[in-house]
Write a protein that holds these residues in place. Structure first.
Motif, PDB file in Angstrom:
ATOM      1  N   UNK A  64       0.848  -1.196   0.000  1.00 28.88           N
ATOM      2  CA  UNK A  64       0.000   0.000   0.000  1.00 28.88           C
ATOM      3  C   UNK A  64       0.880   1.241   0.000  1.00 28.88           C
ATOM      4  N   UNK A  65       0.399   2.284  -0.659  1.00 30.98           N
ATOM      5  CA  UNK A  65       1.142   3.535  -0.764  1.00 30.98           C
ATOM      6  C   UNK A  65       0.243   4.685  -0.345  1.00 30.98           C
ATOM      7  N   UNK A  66       0.782   5.564   0.525  1.00 30.71           N
ATOM      8  CA  UNK A  66       0.045   6.739   0.982  1.00 30.71           C
ATOM      9  C   UNK A  66       0.876   7.982   0.719  1.00 30.71           C
ATOM     10  N   UNK A  67       0.204   9.114   0.610  1.00 31.20           N
ATOM     11  CA  UNK A  67       0.884  10.385   0.363  1.00 31.20           C
ATOM     12  C   UNK A  67       1.223  11.057   1.676  1.00 31.20           C
ATOM     13  N   UNK A  68       2.124  10.419   2.414  1.00 30.68           N
ATOM     14  CA  UNK A  68       2.521  10.924   3.726  1.00 30.68           C
ATOM     15  C   UNK A  68       3.851  10.299   4.095  1.00 30.68           C
ATOM     16  N   UNK A  69       4.470  10.828   5.118  1.00 26.77           N
ATOM     17  CA  UNK A  69       5.703  10.240   5.615  1.00 26.77           C
ATOM     18  C   UNK A  69       5.396   8.933   6.331  1.00 26.77           C
ATOM     19  N   UNK A  70       6.351   8.013   6.326  1.00 29.31           N
ATOM     20  CA  UNK A  70       6.133   6.718   6.974  1.00 29.31           C
ATOM     21  C   UNK A  70       5.974   6.865   8.484  1.00 29.31           C
ATOM     22  N   UNK A  71       6.518   7.926   9.052  1.00 29.37           N
ATOM     23  CA  UNK A  71       6.418   8.138  10.498  1.00 29.37           C
ATOM     24  C   UNK A  71       5.083   8.755  10.899  1.00 29.37           C
ATOM     25  N   UNK A  72       4.320   9.214   9.933  1.00 27.74           N
ATOM     26  CA  UNK A  72       3.041   9.876  10.226  1.00 27.74           C
ATOM     27  C   UNK A  72       1.890   8.889  10.186  1.00 27.74           C
ATOM     28  N   UNK A  73       0.777   9.297  10.768  1.00 23.73           N
ATOM     29  CA  UNK A  73      -0.453   8.518  10.681  1.00 23.73           C
ATOM     30  C   UNK A  73      -1.291   9.078   9.538  1.00 23.73           C
ATOM     31  N   UNK A  74      -1.463   8.306   8.462  1.00 25.78           N
ATOM     32  CA  UNK A  74      -2.172   8.851   7.305  1.00 25.78           C
ATOM     33  C   UNK A  74      -3.653   9.049   7.586  1.00 25.78           C
ATOM     34  N   UNK A  75      -4.237  10.011   6.880  1.00 24.24           N
ATOM     35  CA  UNK A  75      -5.675  10.224   6.927  1.00 24.24           C
ATOM     36  C   UNK A  75      -6.290   9.396   5.808  1.00 24.24           C
ATOM     37  N   UNK A  76      -7.068   8.394   6.203  1.00 26.72           N
ATOM     38  CA  UNK A  76      -7.642   7.473   5.218  1.00 26.72           C
ATOM     39  C   UNK A  76      -9.126   7.750   5.032  1.00 26.72           C
ATOM     40  N   UNK A  77      -9.595   7.721   3.795  1.00 28.57           N
ATOM     41  CA  UNK A  77      -8.879   7.272   2.602  1.00 28.57           C
ATOM     42  C   UNK A  77      -8.185   8.382   1.821  1.00 28.57           C
ATOM     43  N   UNK A  78      -8.202   9.633   2.344  1.00 26.36           N
ATOM     44  CA  UNK A  78      -7.699  10.756   1.563  1.00 26.36           C
ATOM     45  C   UNK A  78      -6.251  10.578   1.131  1.00 26.36           C
ATOM     46  N   UNK A  79      -5.419  10.032   2.004  1.00 25.39           N
ATOM     47  CA  UNK A  79      -3.992   9.902   1.706  1.00 25.39           C
ATOM     48  C   UNK A  79      -3.644   8.620   0.960  1.00 25.39           C
ATOM     49  N   UNK A  80      -4.603   7.739   0.780  1.00 24.07           N
ATOM     50  CA  UNK A  80      -4.326   6.438   0.173  1.00 24.07           C
ATOM     51  C   UNK A  80      -4.215   6.573  -1.345  1.00 24.07           C
ATOM     52  N   UNK A  81      -3.061   6.171  -1.887  1.00 24.24           N
ATOM     53  CA  UNK A  81      -2.810   6.280  -3.321  1.00 24.24           C
ATOM     54  C   UNK A  81      -3.069   4.973  -4.063  1.00 24.24           C
ATOM     55  N   UNK A  82      -2.667   3.861  -3.485  1.00 22.12           N
ATOM     56  CA  UNK A  82      -2.842   2.571  -4.156  1.00 22.12           C
ATOM     57  C   UNK A  82      -2.718   1.447  -3.135  1.00 22.12           C
TER      58      UNK A  82
END
Length: 200
Positions: A64-82
């Motif tokens: 899975x790939x998100x538009x955020x740093x690996x140390x951060x907690x992504x906002x899903x699904x907004x940050x989810x790329x694939x």
């Protein structure tokens, strides 16, 4: 953890890329963060179904790939790329850490949406294998199946391979039992051909 930096020149100037990766005890990448000066930061996370008892150490279960740093907690699904998932050994439901029997990837799934707080996935292909681990049937998302038949069916050097697609079009090759070189080949759209080989 491993870090690397690179600079690439293109028509618009330079792209600086900073890559940071983390690994498990088997040396497999768990996370990879890619930060650029012009495209932001993305983090790719990979999970595995390692079976050390049977030396299966290449069974990726999800990416899975998100538009955020690996140390951060992504906002899903907004940050989810694939996202993609793999099921093994005939499993009908996905697990990040399934119990493996043979380690055969029998289904591939792709992220298609988000519902009820979780990603939704479409099965894009299913694969069946013979007793020696060769793929003998692949079915796509539309239910179209391509089958492959090997001669001999089990033990022994393979001397022929025949493939039939969803339109019942067949192609085949015969192989030399010594070195596995192609001797003849036929296809639905071409006549039989002979391959000239040299050597013993």
């Amino acid at each position: 953890m491993k870090e690397s930096d690179a600079r690439t020149q293109h028509s618009g100037g330079y792209e600086d890329v900073d890559t940071t990766s983390t690994y498990n005890s088997h040396g497999q990448p768990l996370t990879q963060q890619r930060a650029t000066n012009d495209a932001g930061t993305v983090c790719t996370t990979t999970t595995y179904a390692n079976d050390t008892a049977h030396w299966i150490l290449d069974a990726v279960t999800s990416v899975s790939t998100v538009s955020d740093a690996c140390s951060a907690t992504p906002t899903l699904p907004d940050d989810l790329l694939s996202g993609s998932r793999t099921l093994y050994d005939g499993a009908t439901t996905w697990s990040a850490t399934p119990t493996l029997t043979r380690g055969d990837p029998t289904a591939q799934q792709a992220l298609t949406g988000w519902a009820s707080g979780a990603g939704t996935y479409l099965t894009t292909s299913r694969t069946a294998y013979d007793v020696v681990g060769r793929a003998i049937g692949v079915t796509d998302a539309q239910g179209h199946t391509t089958t492959t038949t090997y001669t001999p069916a089990t033990a022994g050097p393979t001397t022929a391979v025949a493939t039939k697609n969803a339109l019942n079009q067949t192609s085949s090759i015969t192989l030399g039992p010594g070195r596995g070189q192609t001797l003849t080949s036929t296809g639905a759209d071409r006549p039989a051909t002979d391959a000239t080989t040299r050597g013993p």
